[in-house]
Design a protein around this motif. Structure first.
Motif, mmCIF file in Angstrom:
data_model
loop_
_atom_site.group_PDB
_atom_site.id
_atom_site.type_symbol
_atom_site.label_atom_id
_atom_site.label_comp_id
_atom_site.label_asym_id
_atom_site.label_seq_id
_atom_site.Cartn_x
_atom_site.Cartn_y
_atom_site.Cartn_z
ATOM 1 N N THR A 1 20.758 57.869 40.984
ATOM 2 C CA THR A 1 21.471 57.356 42.149
ATOM 3 C C THR A 1 20.764 57.758 43.443
ATOM 4 O OG1 THR A 1 22.992 59.253 42.089
ATOM 5 C CG2 THR A 1 23.722 57.231 41.020
ATOM 6 N N THR A 2 20.115 58.915 43.450
ATOM 7 C CA THR A 2 19.322 59.304 44.624
ATOM 8 C C THR A 2 18.153 58.344 44.808
ATOM 9 O OG1 THR A 2 19.890 61.630 44.344
ATOM 10 C CG2 THR A 2 17.994 61.147 45.725
ATOM 11 N N ILE B 1 19.738 55.025 46.186
ATOM 12 C CA ILE B 1 20.152 55.088 47.591
ATOM 13 C C ILE B 1 18.932 55.237 48.493
ATOM 14 C CG2 ILE B 1 21.595 56.290 49.264
ATOM 15 C CD1 ILE B 1 23.122 54.817 47.095
ATOM 16 N N SER B 2 17.931 55.958 48.048
ATOM 17 C CA SER B 2 16.726 56.131 48.860
ATOM 18 C C SER B 2 16.051 54.798 49.134
ATOM 19 C CB SER B 2 15.739 57.075 48.155
ATOM 20 O OG SER B 2 16.289 58.366 48.016
ATOM 21 N N ALA C 1 18.863 52.383 51.054
ATOM 22 C CA ALA C 1 19.306 52.804 52.389
ATOM 23 C C ALA C 1 18.130 53.068 53.320
ATOM 24 C CB ALA C 1 20.175 54.052 52.288
ATOM 25 N N PHE C 2 17.090 53.730 52.798
ATOM 26 C CA PHE C 2 16.002 54.179 53.665
ATOM 27 C C PHE C 2 14.679 53.464 53.416
ATOM 28 C CE2 PHE C 2 18.747 57.974 52.907
ATOM 29 C CZ PHE C 2 19.348 57.990 54.154
ATOM 30 N N ILE D 1 13.737 64.244 49.597
ATOM 31 C CA ILE D 1 15.023 63.539 49.554
ATOM 32 C C ILE D 1 16.001 64.252 48.629
ATOM 33 C CG2 ILE D 1 16.155 61.451 48.719
ATOM 34 C CD1 ILE D 1 15.001 60.744 51.246
ATOM 35 N N ALA E 1 19.417 66.264 49.424
ATOM 36 C CA ALA E 1 20.659 65.731 48.862
ATOM 37 C C ALA E 1 21.470 66.841 48.208
ATOM 38 C CB ALA E 1 20.341 64.632 47.848
ATOM 39 N N PHE F 1 17.748 63.881 57.825
ATOM 40 C CA PHE F 1 18.253 62.516 57.706
ATOM 41 C C PHE F 1 18.232 61.785 59.044
ATOM 42 C CE2 PHE F 1 20.050 64.170 53.725
ATOM 43 C CZ PHE F 1 19.696 63.144 52.866
ATOM 44 N N CYS G 1 24.086 55.670 57.450
ATOM 45 C CA CYS G 1 23.129 55.795 56.342
ATOM 46 C C CYS G 1 23.380 57.091 55.568
ATOM 47 C CB CYS G 1 21.701 55.770 56.876
ATOM 48 S SG CYS G 1 21.168 54.160 57.477
ATOM 49 N N PHE H 1 24.452 57.339 51.703
ATOM 50 C CA PHE H 1 23.689 58.177 50.792
ATOM 51 C C PHE H 1 24.608 59.157 50.075
ATOM 52 C CE2 PHE H 1 21.185 61.819 49.576
ATOM 53 C CZ PHE H 1 20.012 61.263 49.088
ATOM 54 N N TYR I 1 25.297 58.962 46.131
ATOM 55 C CA TYR I 1 24.727 60.071 45.353
ATOM 56 C C TYR I 1 25.809 60.821 44.579
ATOM 57 C CZ TYR I 1 23.291 65.002 44.814
ATOM 58 O OH TYR I 1 23.072 66.266 44.337
#
Length: 534
Positions: free
Chosen positions: A184-185, A188-189, A192-193, A207, A211, A252, A324, A328, A332
């Motif tokens: 999930t990290t 989302i990375s 989102a980013f 990251i 997290a 972040f 964001c 995240f 996460y």
């Protein structure tokens, strides 16, 4: 004689302190409200604070103890709060009287937690409404289709990693939470980013390290900060105390600011959340009309009129960074939590897993060698029913809080009434509803058939509140469901979930701040057929 005066002063001070800490103990008794008897200083939080009882068990016990009561008085340390567990009353307060209960309670008063306090979850009143309307168009079904291939790439990478770890033994023992939070990290990375990371093979990347610092529940300092901020908010504000480490906040903030600056400078386009937020800042993002959204699933939150209004205003980079950050954090933590429970259920209920596997194979046959699409994934009814049952039994929003901003009178149906005063926090008891036999027969049994086929028509929205209720329900439900379904689809297609020697049966909720099954360990065994990574 010389000791008498100091002793009198000490005992007087202790007496006054005791009277202060117990000043509200008779609050509900005086108002004829059913309640749990408070313990001085701790209220009804003693067992939770010292991890003698899990939060889900606590709420289930409240629901069972006061099964016929629509609301129950509880004490959050010395502060009276009201626990609502009647679905009709939850619907009334969460939707009909929403304007009286717009806001979540503020966690502390310090501005030190800049990202957390500026996130959609913590915003208040009109500012929240404007941000909700700004963000809502970014989480429609059409926008999920845009990001689908990004999520799918991460799910495929997870399968490749697990194949590598199985090696010649064709089996691996895993703690599902550790596996899924890494995936999930990654998701989302990238969504989102716009960053490509591989936490499975490189868990020491910046990251993932940051997290883990956000909600490091295993660290005693974090627990101390939580309690200190809750019990002494003004002192915590003066001390500029924050739960999120400053270096993590800055990480972040810099990440979002630099990404936005780069996109603007190079005119780079990528179908992700930051791109959608840039469009929102520029006033170009509109709430589109959904097409073919009937297959989105029962758990999907339908946006209210508030989310469909024009929320345009000048948002700062810091406020956009906060969204964001929230995206995240939610993706996460909560998605990894639910997938952890899902892995446990697959391992202990092979019949359910077999039905899911049959549906995966049926879907693959329809695709004729193509990889799964968003539309085909959303059509998988048993997968949707399985996730809905996971959400019922293991709702990520253990309790849903609201703060009353206008005196509101409620009735218990027995001739009694209670006026919720302005400033009081109320809680919707998610577990109290989801584990009530009146709404879900045999509620302790895991049974996806409750939500399958014609049965799901029996589930009223206010009986299923895993993502919240009303205009303030989770804005990202579509994204959460999409990534959960994709991950489970690929994992079930390639591996069978098996009971490990370390699997604790029956399931017990861990007595900790973190919401998880106690000692959750399962075996992943390679399936003989079907490699979906073509």
């Amino acid at each position: 004689m010389t000791l008498i005066l100091p002793l009198v002063l000490v005992f007087s001070a202790l007496f006054l302190l005791y009277k202060y800490l117990t000043r509200n103990n008779s609050y509900f008794r005086d108002r004829n409200v059913p309640h749990r008897k408070p313990i001085p200083i701790f209220g009804n939080q003693l067992k939770l604070m010292f991890q003698l009882e899990s939060a889900p068990d606590n709420l289930i016990n409240v629901g069972n103890e006061f099964r016929n009561e629509p609301y129950v008085g509880l004490f959050d340390f010395s502060q009276p709060s009201l626990c609502i567990q009647d679905p009709e009353m939850i619907k009334q307060l969460g939707i009909k009287h929403f304007e009286n209960f717009v806001n979540h309670r503020i966690f502390g008063e310090s501005n030190a937690d800049e990202l957390f306090l500026n996130s959609l979850f913590m915003m208040k009143d009109q500012k929240w409404k404007d941000m909700r309307a700004t963000l809502s168009p970014a989480f429609t079904g059409n926008k999920m289709r845009m990001m689908f291939h990004l999520v799918k790439h991460c799910a495929e990478n997870m399968v490749s990693y697990c194949h590598e770890q199985c090696g010649d033994t064709e089996i691996m023992t895993v703690k599902p939470r550790e596996l899924f939070t890494k995936v999930t990290t990654d998701i989302i990375s990238t969504c989102a980013f716009g960053l490509e990371v591989d936490c499975l093979r490189d868990p020491n990347n910046d990251i993932f390290k940051n997290a883990k610092k956000i909600l490091d529940f295993d660290h005693p300092l974090l627990m101390f900060k939580f309690l200190f901020i809750m019990m002494m908010p003004k002192v915590a504000k003066w001390m500029k105390m924050s739960v999120t480490p400053h270096e993590t906040t800055n990480f972040f903030k810099d990440l979002v600011r630099d990404t936005i600056a780069y996109r603007r400078k190079t005119n780079t386009y990528r179908p992700d959340v930051i791109q959608l937020l840039i469009e929102a800042m520029d006033g170009k993002l509109k709430h589109d009309t959904e097409k073919n959204d009937e297959d989105a699933g029962l758990a999907t939150i339908q946006e209210s009129d508030i989310g469909k209004k024009d929320g345009r205003r000048d948002w700062t980079d810091g406020e956009i960074a906060a969204q964001c950050f929230l995206f995240f954090l939610a993706g996460y933590e909560t998605t990894g939590t639910l997938l952890n429970f899902a892995a446990y259920q697959l391992a202990v209920d092979q019949e359910v897993q077999a039905k899911l596997y049959d549906e995966v194979r049926e879907t693959e046959n329809k695709l004729n060698g193509e990889t799964v699409s968003y539309e085909e994934l959303m059509k998988m009814q048993y997968l949707d029913a399985f996730i809905c049952e996971c959400l019922r039994m293991f709702p990520p929003m253990v309790a849903i809080d609201r703060v009353c901003n206008k005196d509101t009178t409620i009735e218990d149906g027995k001739g009694n009434s209670f006026t919720i005063p302005k400033g009081m926090t109320i809680f919707f008891n998610t577990f109290g509803v989801h584990y009530n036999h009146k709404y879900y027969p045999n509620p302790g049994k895991f049974d996806p058939n409750r939500f399958y086929g014609e049965n799901k028509k029996n589930i009223q929205p206010h009986l299923f509140i895993s993502f919240g209720i009303g205009p303030r329900a989770c804005v990202g439900s579509r994204f959460a469901l999409m990534q959960m379904k994709l991950i489970l689809y690929y994992m079930i297609a390639n591996f069978s979930f098996e009971i490990s020697e370390k699997t604790i049966i029956p399931l017990r909720f861990a007595k900790s701040v973190r919401f998880e099954p106690e000692g959750c360990v399962v075996d992943l065994k390679k399936r003989i057929k079907l490699d979906l990574l073509s």
